[in-house]
Design a protein around this motif. Structure first.
Motif, PDB file in Angstrom:
ATOM      1  N   SER A 119      62.370  30.585  26.660  1.00 58.09           N
ATOM      2  CA  SER A 119      61.825  30.283  25.333  1.00 58.09           C
ATOM      3  C   SER A 119      61.494  31.562  24.580  1.00 58.09           C
ATOM      4  O   SER A 119      60.983  32.521  25.150  1.00 58.09           O
ATOM      5  CB  SER A 119      60.551  29.436  25.461  1.00 58.09           C
ATOM      6  N   GLN A 120      61.744  31.556  23.280  1.00 59.74           N
ATOM      7  CA  GLN A 120      61.394  32.699  22.448  1.00 59.74           C
ATOM      8  C   GLN A 120      59.990  32.574  21.866  1.00 59.74           C
ATOM      9  O   GLN A 120      59.486  33.503  21.257  1.00 59.74           O
ATOM     10  CB  GLN A 120      62.414  32.865  21.333  1.00 59.74           C
ATOM     11  N   PRO A 154      59.224  39.347  23.184  1.00 57.64           N
ATOM     12  CA  PRO A 154      60.557  38.740  23.230  1.00 57.64           C
ATOM     13  C   PRO A 154      61.504  39.629  24.029  1.00 57.64           C
ATOM     14  O   PRO A 154      61.355  40.857  24.038  1.00 57.64           O
ATOM     15  CB  PRO A 154      60.972  38.670  21.759  1.00 57.64           C
ATOM     16  N   GLY A 177      67.255  37.204  24.505  1.00 60.38           N
ATOM     17  CA  GLY A 177      66.726  35.850  24.334  1.00 60.38           C
ATOM     18  C   GLY A 177      65.615  35.579  25.333  1.00 60.38           C
ATOM     19  O   GLY A 177      65.454  36.278  26.327  1.00 60.38           O
ATOM     20  N   LYS A 186      61.598  35.242  26.575  1.00 62.43           N
ATOM     21  CA  LYS A 186      60.441  36.127  26.469  1.00 62.43           C
ATOM     22  C   LYS A 186      59.964  36.513  27.854  1.00 62.43           C
ATOM     23  O   LYS A 186      60.351  35.909  28.852  1.00 62.43           O
ATOM     24  CB  LYS A 186      59.310  35.446  25.712  1.00 62.43           C
TER      25      LYS A 186
END
Length: 136
Positions: free
Chosen positions: A82-83, A115, A119, A121
């Protein structure tokens, strides 16, 4: 050539309740191996908190756990897909949620999130101590 006092453990995981206990055991074993035994429970608890948030907040159980031991410190990083960066908020004491980052804030020397260039985190924390057997 590797720098003296540097060690690393890296593991790709699919976070499920059945793996959390094993990961805590692995983390504590590395803390003992690297001379950070007094921090073993604290680090294992903080790792657990980061890992349980992976499927909860990303929609995917996939992540990578990295333990980096350097001179006088340990850095733990959990990288996921997930960003969306985590935000520390007031815990919901009734529903028992929102405590992970508060816990990191209280139990570690530093923590953060950033981040990843490819892509996703990384959420990390550091604890500082002089490992057993090293001069202060």
């Amino acid at each position: 050539m590797a720098e003296a006092g540097i060690a690393q453990y890296r593991q790709r995981l699919a976070v499920r309740p059945s793996v959390l206990g094993r990961v805590r055991t692995i983390v504590k074993a590395h803390m003992h191996l690297w001379g950070f035994a007094p921090l073993a429970e604290t680090v294992a608890l903080c790792v657990h908190e980061l890992l349980v948030n992976v499927p909860r907040h990303t929609g995917s159980p996939k992540c990578e756990l990295t333990l980096d031991r350097g001179p006088g410190r340990l850095r733990v990083t959990v990288s996921d897909t997930s960003q969306t960066l985590p935000v520390k908020r007031e815990p919901d004491w009734i529903n028992e949620t929102g405590r992970g980052l508060v816990l990191l804030d209280e139990m570690t020397n530093a923590w953060g999130a950033e981040p990843n260039p490819d892509g996703g985190k990384s959420v990390w924390f550091e604890v500082r101590a002089t490992p057993r057997g090293e001069a202060a």
